[in-house]
Scaffold this active site. Structure first.
Site, PDB file in Angstrom:
ATOM      1  N   SER A   1     -10.077  -0.179   7.217  1.00 49.26           N
ATOM      2  CA  SER A   1      -9.466  -0.069   6.106  1.00 49.26           C
ATOM      3  C   SER A   1      -8.404  -1.314   5.169  1.00 49.26           C
ATOM      4  CB  SER A   1      -8.234   0.855   6.454  1.00 49.26           C
ATOM      5  OG  SER A   1      -8.774   2.184   6.368  1.00 49.26           O
TER       6      SER A   1
ATOM      7  N   LYS B   1       0.742  -0.940   0.133  1.00 46.26           N
ATOM      8  CA  LYS B   1      -0.106  -0.031   0.122  1.00 46.26           C
ATOM      9  C   LYS B   1       0.967   0.903  -0.249  1.00 46.26           C
ATOM     10  CE  LYS B   1      -3.989   1.800   2.996  1.00 46.26           C
ATOM     11  NZ  LYS B   1      -4.570   2.269   3.892  1.00 46.26           N
TER      12      LYS B   1
ATOM     13  N   SER C   1     -10.085   2.236   3.171  1.00 47.93           N
ATOM     14  CA  SER C   1      -8.776   2.701   2.198  1.00 47.93           C
ATOM     15  C   SER C   1      -7.413   2.160   1.508  1.00 47.93           C
ATOM     16  CB  SER C   1      -8.009   3.618   2.990  1.00 47.93           C
ATOM     17  OG  SER C   1      -7.128   2.984   4.115  1.00 47.93           O
TER      18      SER C   1
END
Lengths: 485, 484
Positions: A175, A76, A151
């Site tokens: 997330s 990420k 997210s």
């Protein structure tokens, strides 16, 4: 090859069926040809990946390969990667080349993993849909008009689209688990303090936790073994042994006590999702588990408490982005105040600004007691609910999200409706507990996630429960119809 | 109207740790800008603080030295404000739960009285970097070497009433932290910085007046000047019918001018809240006792010893105990010569005079305690007089050597042989007819005072080497014989 799990790929590398370079090239080529549809990557690190793959192959040739040597994954874009842009999906850091590796990145590098690139996300991890990314939304491979969740939406989309076998994510209020649910993959948020936060760009420090995202619990176990452990660079990281998560995957679930919180099956929940979750629970009963209804009476406090605490912490965590030392700086500032106002005004997106303002307000003189202190009290009540419940049951189960993936743009005009996406996930972050989401069904062709919550540092138990479920079901092996071979 | 001044101080003390409070960077002063700034100090994205336990130990040392309650649980908070030399956009500090609670420091005033100044609390925090406004045309340079240097901020109660008291407190505090070894005490480099809160009120009233805060005074003299100037200003404003605004002020020690920096209305809302990146610091009694056992001898202990063991006055004992190096030096001199009062006179007199004259301090004294003690021993055993000793001391300062070597080499040994002294006395009496007549004419009880002239003459004639005690006896005997 693209449809294999990490464990299968590790087997293939060990057997010499293919090299890490071949595997890496295959992943890179899939990303190149297909990611335009998903926008799951912000940066693809081709050179880095090929170099790491060659090094992994040499290591293997020298007989020094470990379990993870040569396995590709993506990080990420919230984790600092030395020499690589680390943007946090923000214009603010669009020009930021991290000069150091996050502890988690370093651990994967040392384990011999290959970094394919950096995945898309909501800006500074603030969002549940990936729509707040400066680089545009990532799209759900099950229906590219829909969000992948957030997210960590880019990581989830890339795994669901079979561009990568696994990726790292972070979970501040859901997330990892929410996008895992919406994309039909497996994600684990570990206990707060299990994985180092050093080098992971902070959103809300007391809630943030990194975790694995993959197709199976078995793969998540392999990843967590690499990620977890004490780090002297993170004072909130807990000094506790890391078990071999893979060793207990097949433990029997005979006598497992499952609690179903009645609050998680109330009005907000889509009845079709409730049905899928109930079906999953029956599957566990077949495996020997016992089920009872429990209560988490303070559940309703979770969303309001979270949306005070997380923005409060974020409002000061993001103060360092001031245009002075690195990151975005406005053109021709006339003075210091202008430099601050325009750099931050132009560098941050709307959702980030909204949360900075909410957090600043909540911490302001005269409001602190009414908001921040109250929220902390609510947090303790929520934590006590879980501690009480987990003294009676081994794991708590429920839906990960109240609805399946929604359409891009559907909730952007109403932040509160967006915040309600996380009603089942964010209480765990407030309590610091570990939780997983595993695919457990589909609603109108869209995946549904089952959330499994365990006690502090009970990641091995969660992985065991999830793995046994995946041995008995095939929801986790189902791929979106859109993906191409 | 008669006015009373009320003063409270906030003191920033840079702790003498090798590395910063939350990172492994060096804290050494004077390096090239930004060479001692790590990823953590630059507040790069993703970095986290790790607390330096040594800073805690030093703060606890300070707390024990001022007899304070030690916070068994203390919590770091974030103080939020934007400034270019504050890289994170907040300062990590303590507020609600500081490491050091209420304590006190006793100061000695010039009139010999002792006054107690209460310490409200002392907390740990990080220093900011520096903004460099010179050298960059139209721009500001930022040096983050200092960012993250550990500080304790000490906050007093408003217990001081004059600039003199405030300075006495400041000096005492300086002596305390340097004696503890927790601060290098270098005020010019900013190791110790004083903020003074000043207000005035009509004498005899209880309510505090509105105060102003003058920040960052880094010398005792500037502090005294700034307070006196501010008191004058406040009285003038009030007597002129005006009101004091609560504001932050700056005093320029070079131009002797003070100006307002910002008023209360412009002050930031710092939005303090517990720092989620750092766990509360929890310490137990065993930790506190281990720190207590490691404390060096403190000024108050030195002082008590000096009064008790050497019979020094309260004032002398205070001066000599004010810093550890001086106290240890004096103690060694006194033990060597076996006379505390003599040692005190010399350390505070001749030694201090020469140190001052050569603009150096006792740490760098060319005359060691052993040398000085040896010299005083020769005064005690009448080998030399006090006056000769001063010559020996100066020779020692310039060229080194022991007292015995210098006395021998320069032939300064005192004459105690009564035959030789009698000869000189006879000569002096013979050549001082007028003074002898006056002596004889004087009332017997006034004659003692008149011996001084003859003493001087004899000492002069002996080149200062005659033993003054022996001279007095012989002179008195011979002159009194003339009176009969």
């Amino acid at each position: 090859m693209f449809d294999k799990t990490l464990a299968e790929l590790a087997g293939g590398l060990a057997a010499g069926d293919f090299s890490s370079l071949e595997l890496t090239e295959s992943c890179l080529s899939r990303i190149k040809s297909q990611d335009a549809a998903y926008n799951s990557f912000i940066t693809v690190t081709e050179e880095l990946a090929l170099g790491q793959a060659r090094a992994a192959d040499s290591l293997r040739a020298a007989g020094k390969a470990g379990m993870f040597t040569g396995l590709p994954l993506a990080h990420k874009d919230i984790f600092c990667t030395q020499g690589v842009r680390t943007s946090c999906a923000s214009r603010m850091l669009d020009n930021f080349i991290a000069p150091y590796d996050a502890t988690l990145v370093r651990k994967f590098n040392e384990a011999g993993a290959v970094t394919l690139g950096k995945t898309n996300m909501d800006e500074f991890a603030m969002g549940s849909s990936n729509e707040s990314s400066f680089y545009g939304p990532s799209r759900n491979p099950w229906d590219t008009d829909r969000v992948p969740g957030g997210s960590s939406g880019g990581s989830a989309a890339a795994i669901a689209a079979r561009l990568v076998p696994a990726a790292t994510g972070t979970d501040t209020g859901g997330s990892i688990r929410q996008p895992a649910a919406l994309c039909g993959i497996t994600g684990l948020k570990p206990t707060y303090g299990r994985v180092s936060r050093y080098g992971m760009i902070a959103f809300a420090s007391s809630l943030d936790q990194a975790g694995p995202m993959a197709r199976t619990a078995e793969d998540a176990a392999l990843m967590l073994k690499v990620m977890a452990g004490f780090d002297p660079m993170d004072s909130t990281c807990v000094e506790q042994d890391v078990p071999d998560y893979s060793a207990s995957l097949n433990d029997s679930l005979e006598g497992l006590r499952i609690g179903l919180p009645k609050e998680y099956f109330a009005d907000n929940l889509n009845p079709a999702i409730a049905e899928q979750v109930q079906n999953a629970v029956r599957e566990f009963e077949k495996l020997g588990a016992t089920v009872k209804e429990i209560s988490l009476p303070n559940t309703a406090l979770a969303v309001p408490a979270y949306y005070i605490i997380a923005p409060a912490e974020a409002s000061t965590n993001l103060s360092r982005f001031d245009g002075v030392r690195y990151g975005y700086r406005c053109d021709n500032p006339v003075d210091l105040e202008d430099l601050y106002k325009r750099s931050r005004g132009e560098g941050f997106g709307d959702e980030v600004k909204r949360r900075i303002m909410v957090g600043t307000y909540a911490l302001s003189a005269g409001y602190y007691d009414a908001y921040y202190r109250k929220a902390q009290q609510a947090r303790r009540l929520i934590q006590q609910d879980f501690i009480q419940a987990l003294s009676e049951v081994d794991v708590i189960m429920g839906p990960t999200t109240p609805q399946p993936a929604f359409r891009i743009g559907e909730k952007t005009s109403d932040p509160v409706q967006m915040y309600m996406e996380d009603i089942y996930t964010l209480a765990l972050n407030l309590a610091g507990l570990p939780g997983m989401s595993v695919p457990c069904g589909q609603v109108q062709g869209l995946p549904v996630g089952l959330q499994i919550i365990g006690n502090y540092f009970a990641e091995a138990k969660l992985l065991n429960v999830a793995h046994r479920f995946q041995q008995a079901t095939d929801w986790h092996t189902q791929a979106p119809a859109s993906i191409k071979g | 109207m008669e006015w009373e001044t009320v003063i409270g101080l906030e003191i920033h003390v840079q702790l003498a740790t090798k590395t910063k409070i939350f990172s492994g960077s060096s804290t050494a002063f004077g390096a090239e800008p930004n060479t001692q700034a790590s990823a953590v100090d630059l507040a790069l994205p993703g970095t986290l603080p790790v607390f330096n336990e040594n800073a805690l130990r030093m703060a606890v040392m300070f707390g024990l030295a001022i007899d304070a309650e030690i916070g068994k649980r203390s919590v770091f908070e974030r103080k939020n404000y934007f400034y270019p030399d504050l890289p994170k956009g907040y300062q990590t500090t303590q507020l609600a739960e500081p490491v050091v609670g209420r304590g006190h420091v006793d100061i000695e005033l010039a009139d010999g009285r002792t006054q107690r100044v209460r310490i409200h609390h002392a907390h740990l925090e990080e220093d900011a970097g520096k903004s460099l406004h010179e050298d960059f045309h139209g721009m500001t340079g930022i040096d983050l070497n200092r960012a993250g240097t550990p500080l304790i901020e000490i906050v007093t109660e408003p217990d001081m009433r004059t600039a003199e008291q405030a300075v006495a407190f400041a000096r005492k505090l300086h002596s305390l932290v340097t004696s503890l070894g927790i601060c290098d005490g270098n005020m010019a480099e900013g190791s110790l910085r004083f903020d003074v809160n000043v207000s005035v009120r009509p004498k005899g009233t209880e309510t505090l007046g509105t105060r102003t805060e003058t920040k960052n005074l880094n010398s005792f003299r500037f502090m005294e000047e700034a307070i006196e100037l501010e008191v004058e200003r406040q009285i003038e404003v009030i007597e002129g019918g005006g009101e004091i605004r609560q504001e932050t002020r700056l005093y320029n020690g070079d131009t002797k001018v003070a100006r307002a920096m910002r008023s209360k209305e412009e002050a930031n809302d710092y939005r303090y809240f517990p720092c989620p990146d750092l766990l509360p610091i929890v310490i137990d009694d065993a930790y506190i006792e281990a720190v207590r056992a490691s404390l060096p001898i403190l000024p108050a202990q030195w002082k008590a010893t000096f009064i008790e063991q050497y019979g020094l006055s309260d004032y002398d004992a205070s001066v000599l105990s004010s810093n550890n190096v001086q106290a240890a030096y004096f103690d060694q001199v006194a033990r060597r010569c076996g006379d505390g009062k003599l040692a005190a006179n010399w350390v505070m007199g001749e030694l201090a005079r020469l140190l001052n004259q050569h603009d150096t301090d006792i740490k760098a004294s060319p005359v060691s305690a052993e040398q000085l003690g040896g010299l005083l021993e020769r005064i005690k055993d009448d080998t030399i007089s006090g006056n000769i000793a001063k010559k020996v001391f100066e020779a020692m300062w310039l060229d080194g050597g022991t007292a015995d070597e210098i006395i021998e080499a320069k032939g300064l040994k005192q004459v105690t042989d009564s035959g030789a002294i009698e000869g000189i006395v006879d000569q002096v009496i013979a050549s001082s007819d007028k003074q002898v007549e006056q002596y004889k004419a004087a009332e017997p009880d006034k004659r003692g005072k008149m011996l001084g002239f003859f003493m001087g003459q004899v000492m002069k004639a002996s080149g200062g080497k005659a033993n003054p005690g022996a001279v007095t006896g012989i002179l008195k005997q011979k002159l009194d014989a003339l009176c009969d």
